[in-house]
Motif scaffolding. Structure first.
Motif, PDB file in Angstrom:
ATOM      1  N   LEU A   1       5.865 -29.530 -11.065  1.00  0.00           N
ATOM      2  CA  LEU A   1       4.549 -29.761 -10.073  1.00  0.00           C
ATOM      3  C   LEU A   1       3.414 -30.753 -10.784  1.00  0.00           C
ATOM      4  O   LEU A   1       2.370 -30.906 -10.252  1.00  0.00           O
ATOM      5  N   GLU A   2       3.690 -30.920 -11.809  1.00  0.00           N
ATOM      6  CA  GLU A   2       2.869 -31.485 -12.875  1.00  0.00           C
ATOM      7  C   GLU A   2       2.019 -32.767 -12.106  1.00  0.00           C
ATOM      8  O   GLU A   2       0.828 -32.916 -12.071  1.00  0.00           O
ATOM      9  N   ASP A   3       2.903 -33.690 -11.621  1.00  0.00           N
ATOM     10  CA  ASP A   3       2.217 -34.725 -10.793  1.00  0.00           C
ATOM     11  C   ASP A   3       2.643 -34.928  -9.413  1.00  0.00           C
ATOM     12  O   ASP A   3       2.551 -35.869  -8.928  1.00  0.00           O
ATOM     13  N   LYS A   4       2.762 -33.599  -8.866  1.00  0.00           N
ATOM     14  CA  LYS A   4       3.074 -33.684  -7.432  1.00  0.00           C
ATOM     15  C   LYS A   4       2.161 -32.606  -6.668  1.00  0.00           C
ATOM     16  O   LYS A   4       1.794 -31.676  -7.331  1.00  0.00           O
ATOM     17  N   VAL A   5       1.986 -33.054  -5.428  1.00  0.00           N
ATOM     18  CA  VAL A   5       1.107 -31.934  -4.402  1.00  0.00           C
ATOM     19  C   VAL A   5       2.138 -30.841  -4.183  1.00  0.00           C
ATOM     20  O   VAL A   5       1.955 -29.969  -3.846  1.00  0.00           O
ATOM     21  N   TYR A   6       3.271 -31.384  -3.578  1.00  0.00           N
ATOM     22  CA  TYR A   6       4.362 -30.314  -3.089  1.00  0.00           C
ATOM     23  C   TYR A   6       5.619 -30.840  -3.747  1.00  0.00           C
ATOM     24  O   TYR A   6       5.644 -31.562  -4.460  1.00  0.00           O
ATOM     25  N   LEU A   7       6.487 -29.872  -3.509  1.00  0.00           N
ATOM     26  CA  LEU A   7       7.902 -29.904  -4.164  1.00  0.00           C
ATOM     27  C   LEU A   7       8.559 -31.250  -3.944  1.00  0.00           C
ATOM     28  O   LEU A   7       9.206 -31.688  -4.801  1.00  0.00           O
TER      29      LEU A   7
END
Length: 172
Positions: free
Chosen positions: A100-106
């Motif tokens: 999730l480091e560079d993501k909003v959702y999975l």
């Protein structure tokens, strides 16, 4: 399993009233359908409910998104349900935190069934985390807090509190 599926039904706006049972010592959810054999397994039943509610976008739009959603649903069933030790829990939180480091959702930038079921699966874990642990898994905390405020997701589950600012600063 069965409770999560009931939460999912309500979230999807389905009428409910489905009869859920569990099978075996691993308590695998089973849905008794009117026409034909029952459906077995959290992923299978959840995907069925999503299709029934005609909210297929929750399963991903592109082939890649669909695969990523599937991957996280499998992870949810094998790792989050399967894991019971502190070590398992730490591994799950570490994996998710990196992902999730560079993501909003999975599945990147879209809200999917993976987010919903992972949220339900992690709720009991997140409730018990200390402030320090929540800070250590900052990406998971950010994601979890975001999902719990997503319209309709949390329902009767307790609100997990995340402190927005640090209690102590280095400035004296």
């Amino acid at each position: 399993g069965a409770e999560e599926l009931e939460l999912l039904e309500r979230l999807l706006g389905l009428p409910g009233g489905n009869k859920y049972g569990v099978q075996g010592e691993r308590k695998v959810p089973v849905l008794q359908t009117n026409n034909g054999p029952g459906l077995t397994g959290l992923m299978t039943i959840a995907a069925h409910l999503v299709r029934q509610a005609r909210k297929d976008q929750l399963l991903g739009s592109t082939a890649e998104e669909k695969a990523v959603v599937q991957q996280w649903l499998e992870y949810r069933v094998t790792r989050v349900n399967g894991g019971s030790s502190k070590e398992d829990t730490r591994t799950v939180l570490k994996d998710l935190n990196m992902h999730l480091e560079d993501k909003v959702y999975l599945a990147g930038n879209i809200f999917t069934l993976a987010d919903i079921l992972m949220y339900y699966g992690l709720h009991r874990i997140m409730v018990d985390l200390t402030v320090q642990e929540k800070e250590k898994y900052l990406n998971v905390s950010r994601w979890f807090n975001h999902i719990q405020h997503y319209p309709g997701v949390r329902q009767h589950l307790s609100d997990v509190v995340f402190i927005k600012n640090r209690l102590y600063t280095n400035a004296h």
